[in-house]
Design a protein around this motif. Structure first.
Motif, PDB file in Angstrom:
ATOM      1  N   ILE A 155       0.843  -1.189   0.000  1.00 19.23           N
ATOM      2  CA  ILE A 155       0.000   0.000   0.000  1.00 19.23           C
ATOM      3  C   ILE A 155       0.880   1.240   0.000  1.00 19.23           C
ATOM      4  CG2 ILE A 155      -1.770   1.280   1.250  1.00 19.23           C
ATOM      5  CD1 ILE A 155      -2.661  -1.435   2.423  1.00 19.23           C
ATOM      6  N   LEU A 156       0.639   2.138  -0.952  1.00 24.53           N
ATOM      7  CA  LEU A 156       1.359   3.403  -1.054  1.00 24.53           C
ATOM      8  C   LEU A 156       0.556   4.468  -0.312  1.00 24.53           C
ATOM      9  CD1 LEU A 156       3.268   4.798  -3.930  1.00 24.53           C
ATOM     10  CD2 LEU A 156       1.415   6.192  -3.037  1.00 24.53           C
ATOM     11  N   ILE A 157       1.232   5.181   0.573  1.00 29.22           N
ATOM     12  CA  ILE A 157       0.557   6.198   1.385  1.00 29.22           C
ATOM     13  C   ILE A 157       1.249   7.543   1.185  1.00 29.22           C
ATOM     14  CG2 ILE A 157      -0.091   6.892   3.713  1.00 29.22           C
ATOM     15  CD1 ILE A 157       0.110   3.878   4.422  1.00 29.22           C
TER      16      ILE A 157
ATOM     17  N   ILE B 250       4.494   1.737   1.603  1.00 28.58           N
ATOM     18  CA  ILE B 250       5.446   2.642   0.961  1.00 28.58           C
ATOM     19  C   ILE B 250       5.047   4.028   1.417  1.00 28.58           C
ATOM     20  CG2 ILE B 250       6.368   3.527  -1.199  1.00 28.58           C
ATOM     21  CD1 ILE B 250       5.560   0.822  -2.456  1.00 28.58           C
ATOM     22  N   LEU B 251       5.924   4.662   2.163  1.00 30.12           N
ATOM     23  CA  LEU B 251       5.644   5.948   2.795  1.00 30.12           C
ATOM     24  C   LEU B 251       6.155   7.074   1.909  1.00 30.12           C
ATOM     25  CD1 LEU B 251       6.961   4.917   6.317  1.00 30.12           C
ATOM     26  CD2 LEU B 251       4.623   4.702   5.435  1.00 30.12           C
ATOM     27  N   MET B 252       5.271   8.022   1.590  1.00 28.24           N
ATOM     28  CA  MET B 252       5.654   9.150   0.751  1.00 28.24           C
ATOM     29  C   MET B 252       5.231  10.459   1.408  1.00 28.24           C
ATOM     30  SD  MET B 252       4.635   7.630  -2.978  1.00 28.24           S
ATOM     31  CE  MET B 252       5.654   8.748  -3.917  1.00 28.24           C
ATOM     32  N   ALA B 253       6.125  11.441   1.356  1.00 27.85           N
ATOM     33  CA  ALA B 253       5.865  12.795   1.854  1.00 27.85           C
ATOM     34  C   ALA B 253       7.102  13.628   1.553  1.00 27.85           C
ATOM     35  CB  ALA B 253       5.563  12.797   3.342  1.00 27.85           C
TER      36      ALA B 253
ATOM     37  N   ASP C 295       8.918   1.025   3.272  1.00 27.18           N
ATOM     38  CA  ASP C 295       9.896   1.687   2.409  1.00 27.18           C
ATOM     39  C   ASP C 295       9.554   3.168   2.373  1.00 27.18           C
ATOM     40  OD1 ASP C 295      11.396  -0.609   1.520  1.00 27.18           O
ATOM     41  OD2 ASP C 295       9.633  -1.155   0.352  1.00 27.18           O
ATOM     42  N   VAL C 296      10.549   3.987   2.085  1.00 23.51           N
ATOM     43  CA  VAL C 296      10.398   5.445   2.138  1.00 23.51           C
ATOM     44  C   VAL C 296      10.772   6.064   0.806  1.00 23.51           C
ATOM     45  CG1 VAL C 296      11.399   7.520   3.174  1.00 23.51           C
ATOM     46  CG2 VAL C 296      10.850   5.563   4.615  1.00 23.51           C
ATOM     47  N   GLU C 297       9.988   7.049   0.392  1.00 20.81           N
ATOM     48  CA  GLU C 297      10.301   7.847  -0.795  1.00 20.81           C
ATOM     49  C   GLU C 297       9.896   9.291  -0.519  1.00 20.81           C
ATOM     50  OE1 GLU C 297      11.941   8.777  -4.229  1.00 20.81           O
ATOM     51  OE2 GLU C 297      11.854   6.687  -3.599  1.00 20.81           O
TER      52      GLU C 297
END
Length: 68
Positions: free
Chosen positions: A9-11, A34-37, A58-60
């Motif tokens: 899940i992309l958040i 998948i953590l996005m900010a 995972d981080v982006e």
């Protein structure tokens, strides 16, 4: 067994607020998140916490308002 196990899940907006808490909850239920900010330091802290609890994250770092 959780229906979220083996799901990814992309958040977006995961560094705070609803995105942050959603990431925690989904990871606790077995999803890989998948953590996005924009704030990579906050994402790294959250990802480390999720991993410490046995989750997968995972981080982006990304600015969703920047089209490039």
């Amino acid at each position: 067994m959780s229906k979220l196990k083996n799901q990814t899940i992309l958040i977006t907006g995961a560094s705070s607020g609803i995105g942050h808490e959603s990431a925690r909850m989904l990871a606790q239920q077995g999803a890989q998140v998948i953590l996005m900010a924009r704030r990579k330091d906050e994402l790294d802290t959250l990802a480390a916490s999720i991993r410490d609890d046995g989750g997968r994250a995972d981080v982006e770092a990304v600015d969703m308002s920047d089209l490039d």
